[in-house]
Design a protein around this motif. Structure first.
Motif, PDB file in Angstrom:
ATOM      1  N   LYS B  35       5.325   3.776   5.374  1.00  0.00           N
ATOM      2  CA  LYS B  35       3.914   3.376   5.306  1.00  0.00           C
ATOM      3  C   LYS B  35       3.393   3.086   6.697  1.00  0.00           C
ATOM      4  N   VAL B  36       2.109   3.330   6.879  1.00  0.00           N
ATOM      5  CA  VAL B  36       1.491   2.991   8.160  1.00  0.00           C
ATOM      6  C   VAL B  36       0.429   1.922   7.918  1.00  0.00           C
ATOM      7  N   PRO B  37       0.727   0.672   8.282  1.00  0.00           N
ATOM      8  CA  PRO B  37      -0.274  -0.382   8.114  1.00  0.00           C
ATOM      9  C   PRO B  37      -1.436  -0.205   9.094  1.00  0.00           C
ATOM     10  N   GLU B  38      -2.581  -0.748   8.750  1.00  0.00           N
ATOM     11  CA  GLU B  38      -3.763  -0.684   9.638  1.00  0.00           C
ATOM     12  C   GLU B  38      -3.487  -1.332  10.992  1.00  0.00           C
ATOM     13  N   MET B  39      -2.725  -2.409  10.937  1.00  0.00           N
ATOM     14  CA  MET B  39      -2.353  -3.129  12.152  1.00  0.00           C
ATOM     15  C   MET B  39      -0.838  -3.119  12.244  1.00  0.00           C
TER      16      MET B  39
END
Lengths: 204, 249, 466
Positions: B35-39
């Motif tokens: 997953k790629v978190p926003e931050m």
């Protein structure tokens, strides 16, 4: 004479105090290093390294042949003014003990001195000024020849220092090859200020 | 299944999105859905390397807080990974959640080889490839043996590339010299930076490199900038792009 | 502090150096050649890394008890007939040397290479006081004749071409005009410098290692100039930094193995001379110098810089040094180690040096005594920022970037704006004098969407499982 200068005492104290003012975490002194490289054939390695640093090597098999072999070396044949302090070798025509000022050695062509032992890893020979009244002869001679006994060859510098003690006054040095410089465009030139050649002879 | 986060560095997010996509694809091919978190958007290295620790610290804190919730953190950059693993300590001393994060943050090639233990790919890549050993991956993360150090020779990137079909890894005269990017160094010491980059390019040219690759897109951004200015034919691809099957042009 | 101005502008000096592209390539290659020779030697010893660790451990230990070892060294050296002097700073150091020379009525000095005397600017000091000093190391002599400082601590004349040496020697020694053969030029220097040695009243040397256990000093040269300088006369003055100590004679094995190999890629220097006491009927004076070393010792961050044995390997490997030349650092010790030691002396004057580095860390890997050079350079950057002597634009840029990067939405907006601009604005909007990136480089080709924009879009359409 050499009485200490007025500023000395204060400087000494203030430097030592300054260093001591900061207590540093203790760091242990490791035991002397003894994992140095070893070689199957120490003299073969010595010869290889010595020639890579511009020196020449010669091994003489029998004791009686030493003088005759040396006499035929070009560096011996072509030299006029020679000093020699190796016992039983009579190549010298200049007696260092008879010279008072080492500056008078400027015309020395060849110096033949005993080396205490050789070091395989770097082609160095340990030399002291014990038998040499003027240590300048080691550097001012145009050519240098060191005679080392065949059993006296160690693998590496750690073994070398095991053989050395510096209990009293004295002067000794490792010599590895002739004097050289690479200060002009990194081109190696043999014969900077000191000897233009170094020959190491291993004798029985 | 471990929960895996992909950290996408700021400049990859903005300028090289395909590097991040390629990384996701490679991970997915080996069963990892990251997953790629926003931050966080950035590890804080530009500030830290300029000495501005107070500006870097909030980013490091953000990094630890957000990505610390994952089991593994993977990053397609040796430099950003080194920032987290080697230099956060100094910014965050004593934070226990940092210590945990440090031990679960990996650069992509080491994640593939050491954590996932994948077999090096055999997919085709019929090009002459020049591998640029990015410095922080090499000398801080030890993703390979540096030419200065004595010991067994290895390179994780090379290991991943060398068994690809048709690939030819070129031999450079200076196997791991810096490209001259160096973050703000690239602009502050512009003259030296560019000269270093051009010297690397010449080395690759004499070696016959067609595709120049590295673990770090930042080095490649700098080299590509020089290559394109002079319209030189060498193409750059991040190692994730090669592993994902991208080809030049 | 007397050396507060002018502030060294490394980027500007480096840009001037690089401007001569051919010469930069030549300089880089000459030093890289030394690095390659060093590699060959290092890789020839399976125990290389263990040696480095041993050297670092010995140095750390010595520094942790430096005062004790200095006292032991003084005691042992004195017992063997040397006279030990202590100098807090360069001024005291120079005064002591002058006083010794005067007491002997010495007017002419043959000096061998010593970075410490460069640091103290001893030569001009002695010359001002009527003493003739000749630097007898060939490279040092060349730069002395050119009236400039050395550009490298081991290879002082590495920045000078043989054609330039030829011209210099033609002028000074009367060698043939246009002669550039190093062999011929060295021969000419040999002839002249032999006269210097024979005429000298005293010899001054540096010290590579001092041994606490025996009070001995070790001096290493390839040319034999140190020994010639101190063995023809009766007076030897050895100038030594207090950090040069090691505890035991046996430790010399470790350091001599590392020094020659790291410095010039030789298995050992041609001459490694061990002095215990003076020459027969002569005097040996050892001047111990602090000059800021005890301050570095007090710093947890920089203490390890005192391990330095001045081999110069960090310079030879530094990609910045090789392409900017030693003089661009404006200091006696240039390169990575210099960029640590000089700010300790004057952080403002040398504030650009820790930034003259791409943080490639090659210096740390090559350092034979385990100095974490690139980490210390990073710490210096921090110190410089904390002292408020970072350039205004840089500080502002970092504040701005940090602000932006902490806020994903703002960052995305700024990024989108920049990418839009790159696509639609005319070239001169980005490629101008205020953007050093674009002087020789293209900016990246901007993608339409950032990764996160696209990622959001795809995941809105197809929400991730789990």
């Amino acid at each position: 004479m050499s009485a200490s200068l007025p500023a000395d005492k204060n400087a000494r104290q203030s430097i030592l105090e300054r260093i001591r003012s900061r207590e540093l975490p203790p760091r242990e002194l490791p035991p002397l290093f003894d994992e140095g490289i070893r070689y199957a054939d120490r003299w073969a390695q010595f010869q290889e390294v010595l020639s890579s640093v511009g020196g020449q090597f010669l091994s003489v098999a029998d004791r009686d042949g030493v003088a005759a072999t040396l006499a035929k070396l070009p560096v011996v044949e072509s030299s006029r003014c020679r000093a020699c302090t190796v016992p039983d070798l009579h190549f010298g025509n200049l007696d260092l003990n008879a010279v008072d000022d080492p500056r008078d050695l400027a015309g020395l062509d060849l110096a033949i001195f005993p080396g205490q032992f050789a070091v395989s890893e770097n082609g160095a020979v340990w030399v002291t000024d014990e038998s040499i009244r003027h240590r300048a002869a080691l550097f001012i001679a145009q050519h240098l020849l060191l005679v080392v006994r065949q059993p006296d060859c160690v693998d590496n510098m750690h073994q070398a220092y095991q053989r050395l003690a510096f209990g009293e006054r004295g002067y000794g040095l490792f010599i590895s090859g002739p004097s050289k410089t690479a200060d002009i465009e990194q081109s190696l030139v043999i014969g900077a200020h000191g000897p233009r050649s170094l020959t190491v002879v291993a004798v029985p | 299944m471990p929960r895996v986060a992909l950290f996408v560095p700021c400049y990859i997010d903005q300028f090289y999105p395909d590097v991040a996509w390629a990384t996701l694809e490679v991970l997915e091919r080996h069963g990892v859905r990251a997953k790629v978190p926003e931050m966080p958007t950035c590890c804080g290295q530009p500030m830290a390397n300029t000495g501005c620790v107070n500006e870097a610290r909030p980013l490091a804190e953000q990094f630890v807080e957000v990505l610390g919730r994952f089991d593994h953190v993977v990053c397609p950059s040796g430099s950003c990974t080194a920032m987290v693993r080697q230099h956060y300590e100094h910014l965050l001393h004593g934070r226990t959640d940092y210590v945990a994060l440090r031990n679960k943050t990996w650069e992509l090639t080491e994640y593939l080889l050491d954590v996932l233990r994948i077999d090096p790919p055999r997919s085709p890549f019929p090009y002459r490839v020049g591998l640029h050993q990015s410095c922080h991956g090499l000398r801080e993360l030890r993703l390979g043996s540096s030419s200065e150090t004595v010991g067994p020779r290895f390179s994780k990137a090379q290991k991943l590339l060398e068994s690809m079909q048709g690939i030819q890894l070129v031999k450079l005269t200076r196997p791991d010299e810096c490209c001259g990017f160096g973050g703000t160094f690239a602009v502050q010491e512009e003259a030296i930076s560019c000269r270093m980059g051009l010297d690397r390019i010449h080395d690759h040219e004499q070696a016959g490199t067609e595709v120049l690759t590295a673990n770090d897109m930042s080095c490649l951004m700098h080299l590509d900038g020089l290559l394109r200015r002079d319209r030189r034919p060498i193409r750059v691809l991040h190692i994730a792009q090669i592993l994902a099957g991208r080809t030049p042009n | 502090m007397t050396e507060s101005l002018p502030i060294i502008d490394h980027p500007a000096a480096a840009a001037r150096f690089v401007d001569d592209g051919a010469r930069t390539g030549w300089h880089d290659q000459a030093l890289w050649f030394v690095r390659v020779k060093r590699d060959r030697q290092a890789h020839g010893l399976p125990e290389w890394e263990a040696l480095r660790e041993q050297a670092a451990a010995i140095k750390s230990h010595t520094i942790s008890r430096l005062a004790d070892y200095l006292e032991q060294f003084e005691r042992e050296a004195t017992r063997r007939g040397a006279v030990v002097h202590w100098a807090r700073d360069a001024e005291q150091h120079n005064a002591i040397v002058l006083e010794i020379l005067r007491r002997h009525g010495a007017r002419k000095v043959a000096k061998s290479k010593s970075m410490l005397t460069e640091e103290c600017h001893l030569n001009p000091f002695l010359q001002r006081h009527g003493i003739e000093v000749v630097d007898t190391d060939l490279g040092e002599w060349i730069v002395q004749l050119r009236n400039e400082p050395p550009s490298h601590i081991v290879l002082p004349a590495i920045h000078i071409k043989k054609e330039e040496v030829g011209e210099l020697f033609h002028r000074v020694l009367g060698t043939e005009a246009g002669a550039t053969d190093p062999k011929y030029l060295v021969e000419a220097a040999r002839t002249r410098l032999r006269e210097v040695f024979l005429a000298a009243d005293a010899g001054i040397t540096g010290v590579n290692f001092g041994v606490a256990e025996s009070g001995g000093i070790v001096v290493c040269t390839n040319e034999g100039n140190a020994d010639l300088g101190v063995s023809l006369g009766k007076l030897h003055i050895a100038c030594m930094g207090i950090e040069k100590l090691i505890p035991r004679c046996g430790d010399l094995g470790v350091f001599l193995r590392l020094l020659g190999r790291s410095a010039t890629g030789q298995p050992i220097t041609s001459y490694s001379s061990h002095f215990h006491g003076p020459i027969r009927d002569g005097e040996l004076h050892i001047v111990l110098l602090d000059n800021g070393r005890s301050e570095i010792l007090a710093s947890d961050d920089f203490r390890r810089a005192l391990h330095c044995i001045r081999c110069g390997a960090c310079m030879n490997t530094c990609p910045v040094y090789r392409r900017s030349g030693g003089h661009s650092y404006g200091a006696t010790v240039p390169g990575p180690i210099g960029s640590i030691l000089n700010p300790a002396r004057d952080a403002e004057k040398y504030s650009t040096l820790p930034f003259a580095c791409s943080l490639c860390a090659s210096c740390s890997d090559v350092c034979p005594v385990g100095i974490n050079l690139h980490e210390q350079l990073l710490i210096w950057r921090e110190r410089i920022a904390a002292r408020g002597i970072l350039s205004g634009t840089k500080r502002l840029a970092m504040k701005f970037a940090s602000h932006l990067l902490r806020r994903p939405a703002l960052f995305a907006f700024a990024g989108a704006l920049a990418r839009w601009g790159l696509r639609h604005l005319p070239r001169f909007a980005f490629y101008h004098a205020l953007n050093p990136w674009g002087r020789q480089r293209e900016l990246p080709i901007p993608p339409r969407r950032s990764f996160r924009q696209e990622y959001r879009k795809r995941h809105e359409r197809q929400p991730p499982r789990g």
